[in-house]
Design an enzyme around this catalytic site. Structure first.
Site, PDB file in Angstrom:
ATOM      1  N   ASP A   1      -6.633  -6.460  -1.740  1.00 17.66           N
ATOM      2  CA  ASP A   1      -5.197  -6.527  -2.045  1.00 17.66           C
ATOM      3  C   ASP A   1      -4.910  -7.455  -3.215  1.00 17.66           C
ATOM      4  OD1 ASP A   1      -4.716  -4.705  -0.059  1.00 17.66           O
ATOM      5  OD2 ASP A   1      -3.733  -6.109   1.308  1.00 17.66           O
TER       6      ASP A   1
ATOM      7  N   LYS B   1       6.169   6.364   7.211  1.00 16.67           N
ATOM      8  CA  LYS B   1       5.697   5.482   8.283  1.00 16.67           C
ATOM      9  C   LYS B   1       6.868   5.065   9.167  1.00 16.67           C
ATOM     10  CE  LYS B   1       2.002   3.480   5.477  1.00 16.67           C
ATOM     11  NZ  LYS B   1       1.528   2.275   4.783  1.00 16.67           N
TER      12      LYS B   1
ATOM     13  N   TYR C   1       2.005   1.246  13.660  1.00 12.75           N
ATOM     14  CA  TYR C   1       2.715   2.202  12.817  1.00 12.75           C
ATOM     15  C   TYR C   1       2.205   3.618  12.973  1.00 12.75           C
ATOM     16  CZ  TYR C   1      -0.888   0.612   9.421  1.00 12.75           C
ATOM     17  OH  TYR C   1      -2.050   0.238   8.795  1.00 12.75           O
TER      18      TYR C   1
ATOM     19  N   HIS D   1       0.813  -1.214   0.000  1.00 10.67           N
ATOM     20  CA  HIS D   1       0.000   0.000   0.000  1.00 10.67           C
ATOM     21  C   HIS D   1       0.849   1.268   0.000  1.00 10.67           C
ATOM     22  CE1 HIS D   1      -2.758  -2.804   2.476  1.00 10.67           C
ATOM     23  NE2 HIS D   1      -3.056  -2.922   1.198  1.00 10.67           N
TER      24      HIS D   1
END
Length: 181
Positions: free
Chosen positions: A168, A71, A131, A61
């Site tokens: 996904d 991130k 995250y 992603h």
């Protein structure tokens, strides 16, 4: 805290000193000063958490500009194989990826700058993945690439079919991808 850099510029692994005794453990999960010294001066605006059973694969992603996200990822429980794919067209490592095993036991963290696709696979049941993000989730700017794309050639290290969401599994392949970064 130990700082590790990779051949793909911008990726940084942080391995904190873990202090353990018969009461438990203590370690720093974030230091803005250390991150800035390592070249990752970021303002974080959102924290996310997932819990996955062994074999769950999430990714690959990214969010496009103007909501691209850096991130800082880690595992609070269990183990995960983390993957970052360089999507910066001007980068000499464009299209290449880095694998890092993140474990609760080592408390290691991976900094992934904006301009990367990101994914991970849980290597144990009840893997808690944490995250920090530098921008808020913006559905209109989300993107992704197939986790099993032949051109990316990512070795997820598993002989069994990972558990992947329908969304996904519908992501496009890298071939023909036009990077927004």
């Amino acid at each position: 805290m130990e700082v590790k850099k990779f051949p793909i510029a911008g990726l940084i692994e942080f391995v904190p000193r873990v202090f353990a005794d018969d009461r438990g453990v203590f370690f720093e999960t974030f230091s803005a000063r250390l991150m800035a010294q390592a070249g990752a001066e970021i303002e974080w605006v959102q924290d996310n958490q997932s819990n996955s059973k062994k074999g769950v694969l999430r990714g690959l992603h990214f969010q496009c500009p103007p909501h691209a996200q850096a991130k800082l990822v880690r595992v609070g429980q269990g183990r995960a194989l983390d993957v970052a794919v360089d999507l910066r067209p001007a980068s000499p490592t464009y299209g290449q990826h880095q694998l890092v095993e993140l474990t609760a036991a080592s408390a290691n963290m991976l900094y992934i700058p904006a301009g990367f696709a990101h994914g991970f696979m849980a290597l144990e049941d009840n893997t808690v993945f944490l995250y920090k993000c530098s921008d808020y989730y913006a559905p209109a700017t989300e993107g992704g690439l197939r986790w099993d794309d032949a051109d990316l050639n990512i070795n997820w290290g598993t002989e069994v079919q990972p558990l992947v969401s329908g969304k996904d599994n519908e992501l496009p392949n890298f071939r023909g991808f036009v990077s927004p970064f």
